[in-house]
Design a protein around this motif. Structure first.
Motif, PDB file in Angstrom:
ATOM      1  N   ALA A  29     -14.321  22.868 -36.619  1.00 46.83           N
ATOM      2  CA  ALA A  29     -15.495  22.366 -35.904  1.00 46.83           C
ATOM      3  C   ALA A  29     -15.096  21.857 -34.517  1.00 46.83           C
ATOM      4  CB  ALA A  29     -16.184  21.276 -36.704  1.00 46.83           C
ATOM      5  N   LEU A  30     -13.967  21.158 -34.436  1.00 45.31           N
ATOM      6  CA  LEU A  30     -13.499  20.652 -33.139  1.00 45.31           C
ATOM      7  C   LEU A  30     -13.107  21.795 -32.200  1.00 45.31           C
ATOM      8  CD1 LEU A  30     -11.386  17.549 -34.237  1.00 45.31           C
ATOM      9  CD2 LEU A  30     -13.583  17.562 -33.022  1.00 45.31           C
ATOM     10  N   VAL A  31     -12.428  22.812 -32.714  1.00 45.76           N
ATOM     11  CA  VAL A  31     -12.052  23.974 -31.888  1.00 45.76           C
ATOM     12  C   VAL A  31     -13.305  24.700 -31.404  1.00 45.76           C
ATOM     13  CG1 VAL A  31     -10.938  26.241 -31.938  1.00 45.76           C
ATOM     14  CG2 VAL A  31      -9.760  24.254 -32.880  1.00 45.76           C
ATOM     15  N   ALA A  32     -14.280  24.905 -32.282  1.00 49.94           N
ATOM     16  CA  ALA A  32     -15.524  25.572 -31.892  1.00 49.94           C
ATOM     17  C   ALA A  32     -16.257  24.773 -30.821  1.00 49.94           C
ATOM     18  CB  ALA A  32     -16.421  25.786 -33.109  1.00 49.94           C
ATOM     19  N   GLY A  33     -16.305  23.463 -30.982  1.00 47.68           N
ATOM     20  CA  GLY A  33     -16.947  22.610 -29.976  1.00 47.68           C
ATOM     21  C   GLY A  33     -16.236  22.672 -28.635  1.00 47.68           C
ATOM     22  N   ALA A  34     -14.913  22.653 -28.666  1.00 48.42           N
ATOM     23  CA  ALA A  34     -14.144  22.729 -27.419  1.00 48.42           C
ATOM     24  C   ALA A  34     -14.379  24.063 -26.716  1.00 48.42           C
ATOM     25  CB  ALA A  34     -12.661  22.533 -27.713  1.00 48.42           C
ATOM     26  N   LEU A  35     -14.386  25.158 -27.470  1.00 54.25           N
ATOM     27  CA  LEU A  35     -14.641  26.463 -26.864  1.00 54.25           C
ATOM     28  C   LEU A  35     -16.050  26.537 -26.295  1.00 54.25           C
ATOM     29  CD1 LEU A  35     -12.936  28.849 -29.448  1.00 54.25           C
ATOM     30  CD2 LEU A  35     -12.160  28.300 -27.137  1.00 54.25           C
ATOM     31  N   PHE A  37     -17.994  24.055 -25.158  1.00 56.31           N
ATOM     32  CA  PHE A  37     -18.141  23.258 -23.947  1.00 56.31           C
ATOM     33  C   PHE A  37     -17.251  23.734 -22.807  1.00 56.31           C
ATOM     34  CE2 PHE A  37     -19.850  20.293 -27.146  1.00 56.31           C
ATOM     35  CZ  PHE A  37     -21.133  20.196 -26.609  1.00 56.31           C
ATOM     36  N   ALA A  38     -16.250  24.544 -23.115  1.00 53.24           N
ATOM     37  CA  ALA A  38     -15.413  25.133 -22.067  1.00 53.24           C
ATOM     38  C   ALA A  38     -16.071  26.374 -21.470  1.00 53.24           C
ATOM     39  CB  ALA A  38     -14.049  25.493 -22.636  1.00 53.24           C
ATOM     40  N   GLY A  39     -17.175  26.846 -22.084  1.00 46.10           N
ATOM     41  CA  GLY A  39     -17.902  27.992 -21.544  1.00 46.10           C
ATOM     42  C   GLY A  39     -17.447  29.332 -22.089  1.00 46.10           C
ATOM     43  N   TRP A  40     -16.563  29.351 -23.052  1.00 45.41           N
ATOM     44  CA  TRP A  40     -16.076  30.606 -23.615  1.00 45.41           C
ATOM     45  C   TRP A  40     -17.167  31.269 -24.441  1.00 45.41           C
ATOM     46  CZ3 TRP A  40     -15.330  32.380 -28.642  1.00 45.41           C
ATOM     47  CH2 TRP A  40     -14.605  33.562 -28.754  1.00 45.41           C
ATOM     48  N   GLN A  41     -17.259  32.598 -24.341  1.00 40.74           N
ATOM     49  CA  GLN A  41     -18.179  33.392 -25.158  1.00 40.74           C
ATOM     50  C   GLN A  41     -17.427  34.602 -25.677  1.00 40.74           C
ATOM     51  OE1 GLN A  41     -21.430  34.516 -22.632  1.00 40.74           O
ATOM     52  NE2 GLN A  41     -22.652  32.779 -23.291  1.00 40.74           N
ATOM     53  N   PRO A  42     -17.779  35.052 -26.882  1.00 40.27           N
ATOM     54  CA  PRO A  42     -17.150  36.279 -27.368  1.00 40.27           C
ATOM     55  C   PRO A  42     -17.479  37.444 -26.440  1.00 40.27           C
ATOM     56  CG  PRO A  42     -18.423  35.200 -29.100  1.00 40.27           C
ATOM     57  CD  PRO A  42     -18.702  34.477 -27.834  1.00 40.27           C
TER      58      PRO A  42
END
Length: 190
Positions: A29-35, A37-42
């Motif tokens: 959950a923390l990794v998903a949240g960080a990604l 908010f960092a603007g990363w998209q698949p």
């Protein structure tokens, strides 16, 4: 009935397993949240065209075709538009561009009827004419609603949603396959 006592080693293994499960759950959950908010998209979720923020609003623009008939937005029909507003004496680039847009439109298959190609001004005589092509009369309000339309690098292309909002811009010289990919995703929206 008395429960059987659990050995100290078994209890420690159970606690360790519980901690591992909690760490895995909270860690993901923390990794998903960080990604997020960092603007990363698949890669599969990114659009190739430039997303216009804020989108251009053409709902109030009363368009007319070159022969004088009104062109209505009709949002209920869920028709998407690909718009081009080239300068008056565009020939070679506009012939290539119209050919690319015609190919893209044909590749939509059964969804092609839900896409119109709006061309501001008269297309070059050598340009292919598909049934999706709607040649529009010159309209300053329409041109003004297309962000950075007068690009010195060439003719940009725009995607307009069924309601009349300009949502995507493709820079001059774009890859027509990218337009097709983005439009195929948009046509899946209901």
């Amino acid at each position: 009935m008395n429960p059987t006592p659990v050995s100290r080693g078994q209890r420690n293994r159970n606690r360790a397993l519980l901690i591992v499960v909690v760490v895995i759950f909270l860690g993901s959950a923390l990794v998903a949240g960080a990604l997020r908010f960092a603007g990363w998209q698949p890669q599969g979720m990114r659009n190739h065209g430039e997303l216009l923020q804020p989108p251009g609003d053409l709902r109030a623009v009363a368009l007319a075709t070159a022969d004088g008939r009104p062109y209505e937005w009709q949002p209920v029909e869920r028709t998407w538009r690909i718009a081009v507003a080239p300068p008056p004496h565009c020939v070679a680039e506009c012939v290539r561009l119209s050919g690319d847009l015609d190919k893209v439109w044909q590749l939509f298959g059964r969804e092609a009827d839900r896409v119109h190609i709006l061309w501001m001004g008269e297309p070059p005589p050598a340009a292919p004419r598909s049934r999706a092509l709607h040649v529009l009369a010159e309209d300053d309000a329409f041109r003004a609603g297309l962000a950075r339309n007068e690009d010195p690098a060439g003719v940009p292309v725009y995607v307009i949603d069924p309601n009349g909002f300009v949502i995507l811009r493709y820079a001059p010289g774009f890859d027509a396959g990218h337009l097709r990919t983005d439009m195929a995703r948009l046509l899946k929206l209901k």
